[in-house]
Each structure stands twice: as C-alpha cells, then as structure tokens.
Scaffold this motif. Sequence first.
Motif, short mmCIF file in Angstrom:
data_model
loop_
_atom_site.label_atom_id
_atom_site.label_comp_id
_atom_site.label_asym_id
_atom_site.label_seq_id
_atom_site.Cartn_x
_atom_site.Cartn_y
_atom_site.Cartn_z
N UNK A 17 0.84 -1.21 0.00
CA UNK A 17 0.00 0.00 0.00
C UNK A 17 0.87 1.25 0.00
N UNK A 18 2.16 1.09 -0.18
CA UNK A 18 3.09 2.23 -0.13
C UNK A 18 3.76 2.29 1.23
N UNK A 19 4.90 2.98 1.29
CA UNK A 19 5.65 3.07 2.54
C UNK A 19 5.05 4.12 3.48
N UNK A 20 5.03 3.80 4.76
CA UNK A 20 4.64 4.77 5.78
C UNK A 20 5.84 5.68 6.02
N UNK A 21 5.60 6.98 6.23
CA UNK A 21 6.75 7.88 6.36
C UNK A 21 7.17 8.08 7.82
N UNK A 22 8.46 8.17 8.00
CA UNK A 22 9.07 8.31 9.33
C UNK A 22 10.05 9.47 9.32
N UNK A 23 10.33 9.97 10.51
CA UNK A 23 11.47 10.87 10.66
C UNK A 23 12.58 10.12 11.37
N UNK A 33 38.83 10.35 34.01
CA UNK A 33 38.77 11.81 34.08
C UNK A 33 39.29 12.47 32.79
N UNK A 34 38.83 13.68 32.54
CA UNK A 34 39.37 14.44 31.41
C UNK A 34 38.75 14.08 30.07
N UNK A 35 37.72 13.23 30.08
CA UNK A 35 37.09 12.83 28.81
C UNK A 35 35.57 12.87 28.96
N UNK A 36 34.90 13.16 27.88
CA UNK A 36 33.45 13.06 27.89
C UNK A 36 32.98 12.66 26.49
N UNK A 37 31.74 12.15 26.40
CA UNK A 37 31.18 11.79 25.10
C UNK A 37 29.93 12.64 24.87
N UNK A 38 29.89 13.34 23.75
CA UNK A 38 28.72 14.16 23.42
C UNK A 38 28.15 13.71 22.07
N UNK A 39 26.87 13.98 21.89
CA UNK A 39 26.19 13.66 20.63
C UNK A 39 25.46 14.89 20.14
N UNK A 40 25.73 15.27 18.90
CA UNK A 40 24.92 16.30 18.25
C UNK A 40 23.82 15.58 17.49
N UNK A 41 22.57 16.00 17.69
CA UNK A 41 21.43 15.36 17.01
C UNK A 41 20.90 16.23 15.89
N UNK A 42 20.64 15.60 14.75
CA UNK A 42 20.09 16.30 13.58
C UNK A 42 18.85 15.54 13.14
N UNK A 43 17.75 16.25 12.96
CA UNK A 43 16.49 15.60 12.64
C UNK A 43 16.20 15.73 11.15
N UNK A 44 15.71 14.66 10.51
CA UNK A 44 15.33 14.77 9.09
C UNK A 44 14.38 13.64 8.70
N UNK A 45 13.83 13.75 7.50
CA UNK A 45 12.96 12.69 6.99
C UNK A 45 13.77 11.44 6.73
N UNK A 46 13.21 10.29 7.11
CA UNK A 46 13.93 9.03 6.92
C UNK A 46 13.77 8.55 5.49
N UNK A 47 14.86 8.04 4.90
CA UNK A 47 14.73 7.34 3.63
C UNK A 47 14.75 5.84 3.94
N UNK A 48 14.64 5.03 2.91
CA UNK A 48 14.49 3.58 3.10
C UNK A 48 15.59 2.97 3.99
N UNK A 49 16.81 3.49 3.89
CA UNK A 49 17.92 2.89 4.62
C UNK A 49 18.12 3.45 6.02
N UNK A 50 17.32 4.44 6.41
CA UNK A 50 17.50 5.07 7.72
C UNK A 50 16.70 4.34 8.80
N UNK A 51 17.13 4.53 10.05
CA UNK A 51 16.35 4.03 11.18
C UNK A 51 15.06 4.85 11.30
#
Length: 389
Positions: free
Chosen positions: A252-258, A304-322
């Motif tokens: 019936x076609x793909x459902x769209x996701x972000x 000590x002296x280290x950290x982990x950060x994540x920058x998040x970017x939002x967009x429309x998902x294509x077939x190969x995206x989560x």
Amino acid sequence: SALPDLVVVGSGFFGLTIAERCANELGLKVLVLERRHHLGGNAYSEIDPETGIEVHVYGTHLFHTSNKRVWEYVNRFTTFTGYQHRVFGKYRGQVYSLPMNLALINQFFGKSHTPDEARALIAEQSREIATEDATNLEEKAISLIGRPLYEAFIKGYTAKQWQTDPTELSADIITRLPVRYNFDNRYFNDDFEGLPTDGYTAWLTRMAEHPDIEVRLDTDFLDPANGVAEQFKGKVPIVYTGPIDEYFDNCEGRLSWRTVDLEVETLDVDDFQGTGVVNANDQDVPWTRILEFKHLHPERTYLPGKTIVVHEYSRNASVDDEPYYPVNTAEDREKLLKYRDLAKKEPMVLFGGRLGTYKYLDMHMAIGSALSMVDNKLKPHFADGAALT
Ligand code: FDA
C-alpha cells in the motif's frame, strides 16, 4: 528440530516482554528473531571501553512511568537510579531552564515576576491571535504563549525538528504549550522515574534469560534467504514487532518516518555542558540538541578528562535510515488503515510495538501494551484454546 510454541520477531521492549511472559508465565518455548547484531531494539546501549561512559546507541532513553504495573514489572529485571531528567535550551548565547517556567520567563524578560504577573504577561502577549483563528503551527503557538517566547523557544527548534517552516506546519501538531508558573523544571511528571543502575543492555539481556527463550540475532524475518518466514508462518503463532508496511511488502506504499542523525564524539574535557541535554533553540544552529551521556549517571566513576557528546540532527527518513518518529500525514493514516485490515486477516500473526503499530511509544507504553497483549490474546489462546485474532 521441533517448532517453538511462539515466534517473536524483534527483540525490543515489546518483543522481550512478550517472550519473557510467555516463557515464565505460560511455560512456552519462545524463539525471538532479531535482524540486528544485538538484542534490545532502540533502547540498546553500550559502555564505551575507553571512558566507561554508557552510550545510548539509538538516542537517549529516559525511563519514566505512572503505570504501577509496568513499574513493578520492570523492577524484576533491574534497579533504578534516582535520576531526574531536566532539559535546558540555548538561545542567543544564553542558557534557559526548560520546560517554559518562571525561571525562564524571568531570565528572558530580564526581571522577576510573581506567578500572577507572569500569567498576566503571557495572557497579554498571546492576545495577538485567537487560538480558534490559528491556521498554522506558528499562529497556534503565538495564540498560546505569545510571539516573544514562540520566536525564542519554539520557532527555530520546531523548524529544525520538521525541516519545515512552522507557518507551513499544521496547527494540529500542538494542542497546548504548557507554561509552568513556578520554578518546577522536572521534565517528566510521572510517579516513577530513573535509569537502569547497570545500564539498558543488562536489563534487556536479563529479560531474555530463560532456558526456554532462544534469541537468534542477525536474522531478518522478511529476508527469504533465511527461510524463517516460510518455516514458521501459518505453523506457529507469531508476534511481529517490525514495520507493518514491510511485512506486507509495502503493497500500500511506505509509511513515512522521521529519523535522527547522531554525531557521537569523545572530547578531551571532563565536562562539556554541565548537564545531560541542552536544546539548540537558535534556528541557524544546525543540530537540534546536544547530549552528554555521563550526566545521566553522575553516580558512576569515569576516566577523568574525557566526555562523550552527541549532536542530534532531525530529518525525513529514507528507506535505509532508522525509522524513529511516525510522520503520520493524512496519507500515512490512510495507508495504515489498509495495513491494519490486512493485519487482521493474517492468520496466527499479532502485530505490536512501535513499528508494528506505526505509533510513537515510550518504553513504558511498549511494555504496558505487550503485557496487555499477553493478557488479552496470548493467554486466552495458549491457556484456554481461544482462537488467535
Ligand atoms: P524497537 O524498535 O525497540 O524494537 C524492534 C526490534 O525489531 C528492533 O530491534 C528491530 O531490529 C527488530 N526488527 C524489525 N524488523 C525485523 C525483522 N524483519 N526481522 C527481525 N527483527 C526485526 N522511550 C522512553 O520511554 N524514553 C525515552 O527517553 C525514549 N527516547 C527515545 C529516543 C528515540 C530517538 C527514539 C526513536 C525512541 C525513544 N524512546 C524512548 C522510545 C523507545 O525506543 C521505544 O519505546 C521502544 O524502542 C519500543 O520498543 P519496541 O520493541 O516496540 O521497538
């Protein structure tokens, strides 16, 4: 080899709750099929070997619920820390306390307000447009909180989240924009909140620890090369938690996701931003927010002296995206109705979870809805011989 009593497709919280209950409560042999190389679905996390920091691989997961049954259930598999989530937002070189509250109003307008003064101010500023006259998201937001707060805290963030100007988004996307006329800045107002003491993956792994549960990784139910669909379809009951459109070959076609792109990096500073989440409210900053994982578990010891950060970017998902968030356009809703009709007719298959129902579900909702499926569908079938529909 002999067939299992039940096949579960997907090892996220929905699938694992089904598997755990069916093995422990109903005494069934359960086979869980998972197409990724790990169990746990999107709540899966990994401890970074260098720094000891727990990284939420598919985006930050914060557990909260007011459902007592779910809270008691999850506490069988893990204890929780006392973590309380708080979010801050950066706008034009200043950091504000979210959700919109008295601290933000005072800081933004540069003077102190009593709760009543703040209420009067926002009422005055939102008079510009009547809510019932709003024709798009921008007008609706202005009608609820006024233009100054809208332009600082809603406009840029929303535009980035949807990659669409808020004047082109439907007014229906928001029903209310809560402003708290006090200094309460707890993000969730649920009865129970916390993070799993030894991490999400330990919790998820414990749910599957039963001699009658087998988890088979790297196995896509829909890949004909695996032969699993052919082996089990129509022969044993199946709980399918993958995307409902994919099950029916997108007929019936793909459902769209972000989706969200997560840019993870290790930095040579002990503390990057002093808290877990800082939203980027400026429209010209390309990411929507920055996460710093170590603040989710201040009780742990890190390199000590280290950290982990994540920058998040939002967009429309294509077939190969989560697929992360259902877009849910009118077209999507039409397709979904057709898929639901097909799902009802599919013999011996139950559809569940966020992908199987095309619904954003928080973890407690996924778990609660799986417990209901056990009560309302699987127990009547396996214990009392009721038909599986
Ligand atoms: P989930 O997606 O976890 O699991 C489905 C599994 O099925 C996956 O492992 C997938 O690989 C597998 N699968 C799919 N198709 C298959 C096939 N054909 N064959 C085999 N396996 C297949 N919730 C919350 O309470 N607090 C929070 O802070 C957040 N944060 C958050 C951030 C982001 C970015 C997202 C996208 C989501 C959240 N959530 C959340 C929601 C949370 O992730 C959600 O509740 C659970 O993932 C739902 O569990 P499910 O089992 O339904 O799906």
